[in-house]
Write a protein that holds these residues in place. Structure first.
Motif, short mmCIF file in Angstrom:
data_model
loop_
_atom_site.label_atom_id
_atom_site.label_comp_id
_atom_site.label_asym_id
_atom_site.label_seq_id
_atom_site.Cartn_x
_atom_site.Cartn_y
_atom_site.Cartn_z
N GLU A 8 22.02 8.75 -64.78
CA GLU A 8 22.14 8.00 -66.03
C GLU A 8 23.61 7.64 -66.26
O GLU A 8 24.46 8.52 -66.19
CB GLU A 8 21.59 8.88 -67.15
CG GLU A 8 21.88 8.43 -68.57
CD GLU A 8 21.20 7.13 -68.92
OE1 GLU A 8 21.89 6.09 -68.85
OE2 GLU A 8 20.00 7.14 -69.26
N ASP A 9 23.89 6.36 -66.49
CA ASP A 9 25.28 5.95 -66.69
C ASP A 9 25.75 6.04 -68.13
O ASP A 9 26.94 6.02 -68.40
CB ASP A 9 25.49 4.51 -66.17
CG ASP A 9 24.63 3.51 -66.91
OD1 ASP A 9 23.43 3.79 -67.10
OD2 ASP A 9 25.15 2.46 -67.30
N GLU A 10 24.82 6.14 -69.09
CA GLU A 10 25.23 6.26 -70.49
C GLU A 10 25.55 7.72 -70.78
O GLU A 10 24.65 8.57 -70.83
CB GLU A 10 24.14 5.75 -71.42
CG GLU A 10 24.10 4.22 -71.47
CD GLU A 10 22.74 3.71 -71.89
OE1 GLU A 10 22.49 3.64 -73.10
OE2 GLU A 10 21.93 3.39 -71.01
N ASP A 54 17.40 6.58 -64.60
CA ASP A 54 17.57 5.42 -65.48
C ASP A 54 17.35 4.16 -64.65
O ASP A 54 17.73 4.11 -63.47
CB ASP A 54 19.01 5.45 -66.05
CG ASP A 54 19.26 4.31 -67.01
OD1 ASP A 54 18.30 3.87 -67.68
OD2 ASP A 54 20.43 3.87 -67.10
N MET A 56 18.40 0.86 -65.61
CA MET A 56 19.56 -0.03 -65.67
C MET A 56 20.83 0.73 -65.33
O MET A 56 21.42 1.37 -66.18
CB MET A 56 19.69 -0.62 -67.08
CG MET A 56 18.47 -1.38 -67.53
SD MET A 56 18.34 -2.98 -66.72
CE MET A 56 19.44 -3.91 -67.78
N LYS A 106 13.02 4.18 -73.52
CA LYS A 106 14.11 4.50 -74.45
C LYS A 106 13.94 3.72 -75.75
O LYS A 106 13.54 2.57 -75.69
CB LYS A 106 15.45 4.12 -73.82
CG LYS A 106 15.90 5.01 -72.70
CD LYS A 106 17.23 4.48 -72.17
CE LYS A 106 17.74 5.31 -71.03
NZ LYS A 106 18.98 4.74 -70.48
CA CA Z 1 21.75 2.56 -68.12
#
Ligand code: CA
Length: 228
Positions: A8-10, A54, A56, A106
């Motif tokens: 997950e990049d967030e 994730d 995206m 989400k």
């Molecule tokens: Ca993302």
């Protein structure tokens, strides 16, 4: 203890997941990109029991990564839950087609995600065994060896996986689709007669132990331990 890989990049979502998973007794690892996620997922020294992915992501997308993980022997069966911001039906379908086992949209409730994680882990680690033995058959999972009446039986990888799956489900009758999903993978959309062909060969190879696989008409197959 189950290791769970969060890709997950967030940062805030990743941290929230890490915190909650740790509190539930899991060992969470975080990767901020698909590339790092792939590297951690394929680490033989600490393979994850489950992956939260994730969709995206910068660089390699979650879909692409999921496809990659399904092609690798180490992660071909690792449970994957996709986390998608898109509620569109086509994205859910795309996620499952790339080989994910489940998905959440989400924003999701952590409690719901934890319940899905528990369910998936239960399904995949149920009745796992290293060595199976009855009066006739002996299966050594780690060594991938099968013996019937002390004679070594040469099986293909699929025949072996099929036998192990049926043994793991002793006491139940897994349906045809369930067997195909678990042994051939969710991405398999081929002819279901493949299953019957493999069962027939497996029975032939097991010889006197072949009766341990029983056909349950209209449902699937079941394993019955051999008694002398
Ligand atoms: Ca993302």
């Amino acid at each position: 203890m189950h290791r769970i890989l969060i890709i997950e990049d967030e940062a805030d979502i990743a941290e929230n997941l890490r915190y909650n998973l740790k509190r539930e007794g899991y060992l969470p690892d975080v990767a901020e990109s698909g590339e790092l996620g792939l590297k951690l997922a394929l680490d033989e020294n600490k393979p994850p029991s489950l992956i939260l992915l994730d969709v995206m992501l910068p660089g390699m997308s979650g879909f692409e990564l999921c496809r990659r993980l399904r092609r690798e022997p180490l992660t071909e069966k690792t449970p994957i839950i996709m986390m998608t911001a898109k509620a569109a039906e086509k994205d859910k379908i795309a996620g499952l087609e790339t080989g994910a086992d489940d998905y959440v949209t989400k924003p999701f409730a952590v409690r719901e995600l934890l319940a899905r994680i528990r369910a998936l882990l239960r399904r995949t680690t149920e009745r796992s065994f290293e060595v199976y033995e009855d009066d006739r058959i002996r299966i050594d999972v780690g060594e991938m060896r099968v013996f019937c009446d002390r004679k070594k039986i040469e099986l293909t990888r699929k025949e072996f996986a099929l036998l192990v799956y049926l043994v793991k489900n002793t006491g139940r009758v897994p349906g045809r689709q369930q067997i195909l999903d678990n042994v051939w993978g969710y991405s398999y959309y081929g002819d279901s007669r493949t299953l019957d062909v493999h069962i027939r060969r497996l029975r032939q190879k097991l010889g006197s132990g072949g009766d341990c696989i029983e056909t349950v008409v209209g449902i699937g197959y079941r394993f019955i331990p051999c008694k002398s």
